[in-house]
Design a protein around this motif. Structure first.
Motif, PDB file in Angstrom:
ATOM      1  N   SER A 110       0.819  -1.214   0.000  1.00 52.92           N
ATOM      2  CA  SER A 110       0.000   0.000   0.000  1.00 52.92           C
ATOM      3  C   SER A 110       0.851   1.261   0.000  1.00 52.92           C
ATOM      4  N   MET A 111       2.035   1.211   0.600  1.00 44.21           N
ATOM      5  CA  MET A 111       2.931   2.364   0.585  1.00 44.21           C
ATOM      6  C   MET A 111       3.334   2.709  -0.842  1.00 44.21           C
ATOM      7  N   THR A 112       3.769   1.705  -1.586  1.00 39.79           N
ATOM      8  CA  THR A 112       4.171   1.917  -2.984  1.00 39.79           C
ATOM      9  C   THR A 112       2.999   2.417  -3.808  1.00 39.79           C
ATOM     10  N   TRP A 113       1.818   1.833  -3.581  1.00 42.93           N
ATOM     11  CA  TRP A 113       0.627   2.206  -4.346  1.00 42.93           C
ATOM     12  C   TRP A 113       0.259   3.673  -4.102  1.00 42.93           C
ATOM     13  N   LEU A 114       0.298   4.099  -2.861  1.00 42.33           N
ATOM     14  CA  LEU A 114      -0.057   5.485  -2.538  1.00 42.33           C
ATOM     15  C   LEU A 114       0.906   6.484  -3.175  1.00 42.33           C
TER      16      LEU A 114
ATOM     17  N   THR B 214     -11.979   1.434  -0.323  1.00 46.43           N
ATOM     18  CA  THR B 214     -10.855   2.114   0.331  1.00 46.43           C
ATOM     19  C   THR B 214      -9.837   2.610  -0.689  1.00 46.43           C
ATOM     20  N   TYR B 215      -9.465   1.734  -1.622  1.00 48.81           N
ATOM     21  CA  TYR B 215      -8.529   2.144  -2.673  1.00 48.81           C
ATOM     22  C   TYR B 215      -9.116   3.272  -3.514  1.00 48.81           C
ATOM     23  N   LEU B 216     -10.396   3.166  -3.844  1.00 46.14           N
ATOM     24  CA  LEU B 216     -11.042   4.197  -4.659  1.00 46.14           C
ATOM     25  C   LEU B 216     -11.037   5.547  -3.951  1.00 46.14           C
ATOM     26  N   PHE B 217     -11.304   5.551  -2.658  1.00 47.34           N
ATOM     27  CA  PHE B 217     -11.331   6.805  -1.902  1.00 47.34           C
ATOM     28  C   PHE B 217      -9.966   7.492  -1.972  1.00 47.34           C
ATOM     29  N   CYS B 218      -8.915   6.731  -1.731  1.00 46.50           N
ATOM     30  CA  CYS B 218      -7.565   7.318  -1.746  1.00 46.50           C
ATOM     31  C   CYS B 218      -7.191   7.826  -3.135  1.00 46.50           C
ATOM     32  N   TYR B 219      -7.655   7.132  -4.161  1.00 46.24           N
ATOM     33  CA  TYR B 219      -7.330   7.528  -5.539  1.00 46.24           C
ATOM     34  C   TYR B 219      -8.118   8.760  -5.977  1.00 46.24           C
TER      35      TYR B 219
ATOM     36  N   SER C  72      -8.639   2.613   9.307  1.00 40.53           N
ATOM     37  CA  SER C  72      -9.848   2.018   9.873  1.00 40.53           C
ATOM     38  C   SER C  72     -10.341   0.814   9.075  1.00 40.53           C
ATOM     39  N   THR C  73      -9.838   0.647   7.856  1.00 40.25           N
ATOM     40  CA  THR C  73     -10.243  -0.518   7.058  1.00 40.25           C
ATOM     41  C   THR C  73      -9.125  -1.546   6.976  1.00 40.25           C
ATOM     42  N   PHE C  74      -7.987  -1.172   6.399  1.00 43.71           N
ATOM     43  CA  PHE C  74      -6.872  -2.107   6.288  1.00 43.71           C
ATOM     44  C   PHE C  74      -6.373  -2.537   7.654  1.00 43.71           C
ATOM     45  N   GLY C  75      -6.329  -1.605   8.597  1.00 39.28           N
ATOM     46  CA  GLY C  75      -5.852  -1.937   9.932  1.00 39.28           C
ATOM     47  C   GLY C  75      -6.750  -2.951  10.624  1.00 39.28           C
ATOM     48  N   VAL C  76      -8.056  -2.713  10.563  1.00 40.87           N
ATOM     49  CA  VAL C  76      -9.012  -3.649  11.165  1.00 40.87           C
ATOM     50  C   VAL C  76      -8.975  -4.992  10.438  1.00 40.87           C
ATOM     51  N   ALA C  77      -8.887  -4.932   9.101  1.00 44.14           N
ATOM     52  CA  ALA C  77      -8.844  -6.174   8.321  1.00 44.14           C
ATOM     53  C   ALA C  77      -7.612  -7.001   8.672  1.00 44.14           C
ATOM     54  N   GLN C  78      -6.465  -6.349   8.821  1.00 48.77           N
ATOM     55  CA  GLN C  78      -5.254  -7.073   9.182  1.00 48.77           C
ATOM     56  C   GLN C  78      -5.368  -7.661  10.590  1.00 48.77           C
ATOM     57  N   ALA C  79      -6.019  -6.943  11.490  1.00 45.33           N
ATOM     58  CA  ALA C  79      -6.230  -7.477  12.837  1.00 45.33           C
ATOM     59  C   ALA C  79      -7.134  -8.702  12.781  1.00 45.33           C
TER      60      ALA C  79
ATOM     61  N   ILE D 294       1.468  -7.344  -9.029  1.00 45.50           N
ATOM     62  CA  ILE D 294       0.647  -6.135  -9.070  1.00 45.50           C
ATOM     63  C   ILE D 294       1.429  -4.956  -9.625  1.00 45.50           C
ATOM     64  N   SER D 295       2.706  -4.873  -9.287  1.00 46.80           N
ATOM     65  CA  SER D 295       3.543  -3.766  -9.768  1.00 46.80           C
ATOM     66  C   SER D 295       3.664  -3.769 -11.283  1.00 46.80           C
ATOM     67  N   ALA D 296       3.547  -4.954 -11.885  1.00 45.54           N
ATOM     68  CA  ALA D 296       3.663  -5.062 -13.340  1.00 45.54           C
ATOM     69  C   ALA D 296       2.405  -4.585 -14.057  1.00 45.54           C
ATOM     70  N   SER D 297       1.329  -4.387 -13.315  1.00 42.15           N
ATOM     71  CA  SER D 297       0.067  -3.963 -13.925  1.00 42.15           C
ATOM     72  C   SER D 297      -0.064  -2.445 -13.855  1.00 42.15           C
ATOM     73  N   PRO D 298      -0.465  -1.813 -14.955  1.00 43.79           N
ATOM     74  CA  PRO D 298      -0.642  -0.353 -14.945  1.00 43.79           C
ATOM     75  C   PRO D 298      -1.995   0.083 -14.383  1.00 43.79           C
ATOM     76  N   HIS D 299      -2.898  -0.877 -14.164  1.00 44.17           N
ATOM     77  CA  HIS D 299      -4.241  -0.529 -13.704  1.00 44.17           C
ATOM     78  C   HIS D 299      -4.209  -0.095 -12.248  1.00 44.17           C
ATOM     79  N   VAL D 300      -4.880   0.993 -11.954  1.00 47.87           N
ATOM     80  CA  VAL D 300      -4.821   1.578 -10.620  1.00 47.87           C
ATOM     81  C   VAL D 300      -5.456   0.689  -9.548  1.00 47.87           C
ATOM     82  N   LEU D 301      -6.417  -0.139  -9.923  1.00 47.83           N
ATOM     83  CA  LEU D 301      -7.126  -0.936  -8.927  1.00 47.83           C
ATOM     84  C   LEU D 301      -6.727  -2.413  -8.931  1.00 47.83           C
ATOM     85  N   THR D 302      -5.616  -2.749  -9.559  1.00 45.03           N
ATOM     86  CA  THR D 302      -5.181  -4.143  -9.570  1.00 45.03           C
ATOM     87  C   THR D 302      -4.986  -4.668  -8.150  1.00 45.03           C
ATOM     88  N   ALA D 303      -4.372  -3.869  -7.299  1.00 43.14           N
ATOM     89  CA  ALA D 303      -4.134  -4.294  -5.907  1.00 43.14           C
ATOM     90  C   ALA D 303      -5.453  -4.556  -5.187  1.00 43.14           C
ATOM     91  N   ALA D 304      -6.440  -3.693  -5.424  1.00 46.21           N
ATOM     92  CA  ALA D 304      -7.738  -3.855  -4.777  1.00 46.21           C
ATOM     93  C   ALA D 304      -8.439  -5.116  -5.276  1.00 46.21           C
TER      94      ALA D 304
END
Length: 207
Positions: free
Chosen positions: A33-37, A93-98, A113-120, A160-170
């Motif tokens: 997510s750091m790289t994506w942002l 979540t990805y869409l909001f940040c984008y 509040s989403t990724f953090g809770v999901a990881q927990a 995912i890094s090889a894909s140019p699509h913004v929502l591939t990670a999502a």
């Protein structure tokens, strides 16, 4: 040992596929997510780092709650909740940040509040996996099948890094979580219909 390990191949397949959601949340929603942002939302590396730290802080705070859930309602049900939560929240979540890259503080709060809770919530996966195998082979079985599943999932950021699509990670995280939800649902059905349970070796209930 190898022969006995293969006797638990069905549970091993459940393990390898069932951890898809947890692995995706760790490698993609967590580390990548750091790289994506930075790449798609013009976050500074510092802001992206703070975002990841917030995710981890939220996850640490909520982990004891997840452990309590596992004890009260069962490991499989707790992990199933995680997979559904990830399916529902990842793409928005990805869409909001984008869509709102200029509001980085709010973006960090949303991902936290989403990724953090999901990881927990995904911490329930560890308990669930441990209960798949009997004690006399649990260490070997978990380390083998879990490692194979983790190794496959570990390539996720590179793919995912090889894909140019913004929502591939999502999409990747959502698909992995959907796979896990189906697998855990199958485990729940097996547990309720087959006795003795082939997927709950530590305690029969709650599962």
């Amino acid at each position: 040992e190898v022969k006995e390990l293969l006797q638990y191949l069905p549970q091993g397949v459940i393990c390898m596929t069932g951890i898809s959601s947890m692995i995706a949340l760790y490698y993609v929603a967590g580390m990548y997510s750091m790289t994506w942002l930075v790449k798609f939302c013009n976050y500074t590396p510092t802001a992206a780092t703070w975002q990841m730290l917030l995710n981890q802080t939220v996850a640490i705070v909520f982990c004891p709650v997840v452990g309590y859930m596992a004890d009260q309602i069962g490991v499989a049900k707790s992990y199933f909740i995680n997979t559904v939560f990830a399916i529902v929240t990842t793409v928005p979540t990805y869409l909001f940040c984008y869509i709102y890259p200029q509001n980085q503080v709010l973006g960090m709060l949303v991902t936290g509040s989403t990724f953090g809770v999901a990881q927990a919530l995904s911490a329930a996966c560890y308990h669930w996996v441990a209960e798949l195998f009997p004690s006399h082979i649990r260490g070997l079985a978990v380390s083998t099948y879990y490692s194979v599943g983790t190794a496959v999932g570990g390539f996720a950021p590179m793919i995912i890094s090889a894909s140019p699509h913004v929502l591939t990670a999502a999409y990747y995280t959502t698909v992995c979580s959907a796979i896990s939800s189906v697998v855990v649902a199958v485990a729940l059905v097996l547990h309720s219909t087959v006795k003795p349970s082939p997927v709950a070796t530590i305690r029969d209930e709650p599962y």
